[in-house]
Scaffold this motif. Sequence first.
Motif, PDB file in Angstrom:
ATOM      1  N   GLN A  96     -37.143   4.710  28.044  1.00 25.58           N
ATOM      2  CA  GLN A  96     -37.210   3.652  29.045  1.00 25.58           C
ATOM      3  C   GLN A  96     -38.273   2.615  28.691  1.00 25.58           C
ATOM      4  OE1 GLN A  96     -37.962   5.008  33.042  1.00 25.58           O
ATOM      5  NE2 GLN A  96     -37.128   3.152  33.939  1.00 25.58           N
ATOM      6  N   PHE A  97     -39.447   3.085  28.227  1.00 24.18           N
ATOM      7  CA  PHE A  97     -40.548   2.182  27.895  1.00 24.18           C
ATOM      8  C   PHE A  97     -41.189   2.575  26.563  1.00 24.18           C
ATOM      9  CE2 PHE A  97     -40.681   2.322  32.627  1.00 24.18           C
ATOM     10  CZ  PHE A  97     -40.326   1.006  32.868  1.00 24.18           C
ATOM     11  N   ASP A  98     -41.564   1.565  25.795  1.00 19.99           N
ATOM     12  CA  ASP A  98     -42.496   1.727  24.688  1.00 19.99           C
ATOM     13  C   ASP A  98     -43.751   0.950  25.061  1.00 19.99           C
ATOM     14  OD1 ASP A  98     -41.015   3.346  22.983  1.00 19.99           O
ATOM     15  OD2 ASP A  98     -40.127   1.663  21.896  1.00 19.99           O
ATOM     16  N   VAL A  99     -44.911   1.571  24.886  1.00 24.82           N
ATOM     17  CA  VAL A  99     -46.176   0.930  25.245  1.00 24.82           C
ATOM     18  C   VAL A  99     -47.002   0.713  23.988  1.00 24.82           C
ATOM     19  CG1 VAL A  99     -48.294   1.089  26.593  1.00 24.82           C
ATOM     20  CG2 VAL A  99     -46.152   2.041  27.508  1.00 24.82           C
ATOM     21  N   PHE A 100     -47.296  -0.551  23.693  1.00 24.89           N
ATOM     22  CA  PHE A 100     -48.169  -0.915  22.577  1.00 24.89           C
ATOM     23  C   PHE A 100     -49.560  -1.192  23.124  1.00 24.89           C
ATOM     24  CE2 PHE A 100     -44.226  -1.327  20.514  1.00 24.89           C
ATOM     25  CZ  PHE A 100     -44.422  -1.478  19.145  1.00 24.89           C
ATOM     26  N   LEU A 139     -40.943   7.880  27.261  1.00 24.66           N
ATOM     27  CA  LEU A 139     -42.023   6.941  26.988  1.00 24.66           C
ATOM     28  C   LEU A 139     -42.516   7.097  25.556  1.00 24.66           C
ATOM     29  CD1 LEU A 139     -44.104   4.894  28.169  1.00 24.66           C
ATOM     30  CD2 LEU A 139     -45.473   6.870  28.857  1.00 24.66           C
ATOM     31  N   GLY A 140     -42.667   5.959  24.855  1.00 29.01           N
ATOM     32  CA  GLY A 140     -43.239   5.967  23.518  1.00 29.01           C
ATOM     33  C   GLY A 140     -44.560   5.222  23.512  1.00 29.01           C
ATOM     34  N   TRP A 141     -45.547   5.741  22.773  1.00 24.56           N
ATOM     35  CA  TRP A 141     -46.864   5.120  22.689  1.00 24.56           C
ATOM     36  C   TRP A 141     -47.130   4.642  21.266  1.00 24.56           C
ATOM     37  CZ3 TRP A 141     -49.938   4.225  26.852  1.00 24.56           C
ATOM     38  CH2 TRP A 141     -49.687   4.956  28.018  1.00 24.56           C
ATOM     39  N   PHE A 142     -47.706   3.438  21.151  1.00 22.07           N
ATOM     40  CA  PHE A 142     -48.124   2.893  19.862  1.00 22.07           C
ATOM     41  C   PHE A 142     -49.540   2.355  20.028  1.00 22.07           C
ATOM     42  CE2 PHE A 142     -43.552   2.611  20.033  1.00 22.07           C
ATOM     43  CZ  PHE A 142     -43.128   2.955  18.751  1.00 22.07           C
ATOM     44  N   GLU A 189     -40.329  -3.098  14.521  1.00 25.57           N
ATOM     45  CA  GLU A 189     -39.005  -2.675  14.071  1.00 25.57           C
ATOM     46  C   GLU A 189     -38.679  -1.250  14.509  1.00 25.57           C
ATOM     47  OE1 GLU A 189     -38.804  -3.220   9.897  1.00 25.57           O
ATOM     48  OE2 GLU A 189     -38.875  -5.419  10.000  1.00 25.57           O
ATOM     49  N   LYS A 190     -39.662  -0.541  15.072  1.00 24.06           N
ATOM     50  CA  LYS A 190     -39.452   0.836  15.499  1.00 24.06           C
ATOM     51  C   LYS A 190     -39.094   0.953  16.979  1.00 24.06           C
ATOM     52  CE  LYS A 190     -42.893   2.498  12.167  1.00 24.06           C
ATOM     53  NZ  LYS A 190     -44.169   3.253  12.012  1.00 24.06           N
ATOM     54  N   TRP A 221     -37.525  -1.479  27.486  1.00 27.36           N
ATOM     55  CA  TRP A 221     -38.600  -2.390  27.861  1.00 27.36           C
ATOM     56  C   TRP A 221     -39.867  -2.048  27.081  1.00 27.36           C
ATOM     57  CZ3 TRP A 221     -38.057  -6.658  30.841  1.00 27.36           C
ATOM     58  CH2 TRP A 221     -36.867  -6.768  31.559  1.00 27.36           C
ATOM     59  N   ILE A 222     -40.590  -3.101  26.680  1.00 30.94           N
ATOM     60  CA  ILE A 222     -41.772  -2.944  25.849  1.00 30.94           C
ATOM     61  C   ILE A 222     -42.990  -3.510  26.590  1.00 30.94           C
ATOM     62  CG2 ILE A 222     -42.730  -3.255  23.551  1.00 30.94           C
ATOM     63  CD1 ILE A 222     -39.839  -2.022  23.660  1.00 30.94           C
ATOM     64  N   VAL A 223     -44.040  -2.723  26.684  1.00 33.37           N
ATOM     65  CA  VAL A 223     -45.296  -3.148  27.304  1.00 33.37           C
ATOM     66  C   VAL A 223     -46.313  -3.402  26.197  1.00 33.37           C
ATOM     67  CG1 VAL A 223     -47.152  -2.542  28.905  1.00 33.37           C
ATOM     68  CG2 VAL A 223     -44.812  -1.720  29.333  1.00 33.37           C
ATOM     69  N   PHE A 224     -46.889  -4.603  26.186  1.00 34.19           N
ATOM     70  CA  PHE A 224     -47.977  -4.934  25.265  1.00 34.19           C
ATOM     71  C   PHE A 224     -49.258  -5.007  26.087  1.00 34.19           C
ATOM     72  CE2 PHE A 224     -44.311  -7.182  23.196  1.00 34.19           C
ATOM     73  CZ  PHE A 224     -44.229  -6.352  22.077  1.00 34.19           C
ATOM     74  N   ALA A 225     -50.250  -4.182  25.737  1.00 35.84           N
ATOM     75  CA  ALA A 225     -51.434  -4.095  26.592  1.00 35.84           C
ATOM     76  C   ALA A 225     -52.719  -4.044  25.798  1.00 35.84           C
ATOM     77  CB  ALA A 225     -51.336  -2.856  27.485  1.00 35.84           C
TER      78      ALA A 225
END
Length: 261
Positions: free
Chosen positions: A3-7, A28-31, A41-42, A47-51
């Motif tokens: 659902q979400f990837d969090v950068f 949820l994915g964390w970067f 590219e991964k 939805w992507i969160v940039f924080a």
Amino acid sequence: MRQFDVFVFDEPGEDFDRWAPPFTDPALGWFHTDRWNGDLEKLEAEWIVFAHPSIKIDRDFLNELAIETDSFPMVDAFAPRVKARDHFFGGLAVDGSRGFSPIGEEEELRYVAAPIPLIGVFSRRIIQRTGLFDLTLPKEFRLMDYSLRMAHAGGKMFSVPYLVAHANENDLGEATGTSNDLFKVIDGEFLKAESSVHPLWNMLYTTLPVSNLMKFTACHPTTVLDFFKTRELKIKRDKATALSKLTEKHLRDISAKRKSR
């Protein structure tokens, strides 16, 4: 699909490798990274969160974000408000001679030009159409520039008053050297700094109509010479605007002096 990837964009330091996500979830994915474009590219999530690392990305925030993404299917990006020092700091609007200005604490639902530099949320589909971050810009300007290029790609960024991320004030000084520096970013004071004038001019040149650029140039005479340094900027402008879907109506909607409805 997640659902979400969090950068979490962080700076290398002695605590960089000791960072750990506050919680884990299969959806949820964390970067945690200092490479703004390195992992784009991964992306697997919708939805992507940039924080910024000072922002608390917790279950409450992501649960509210899930509600908003379902409630506003016509929206491609969100500018969460940040709560810090008992105040709410929202997104940015295009503002003529000043370039941009923060929206007020009492603003209702509205489109904005960009989020404040600490957090922004984008759909994967609009990221795929917008491309990569401009790494030639200072870090505090990259989400702003990306949001404007997203608008040319047909995306719209929404500000929802009750979508709120909290700043971890204990981390503010560690993240930027002094807490005052970060609050200048939160409340838009950094936009008035002399060091911001030329990056802002570059962004206006590559992403907004000439009328906006001329208003800003007239109020910042030192940028007149920048007209003679636009060779690379012209390439960026053509790339961002050649097939632009940014309409005059939407430009009014993301401006500070929009007409009331």
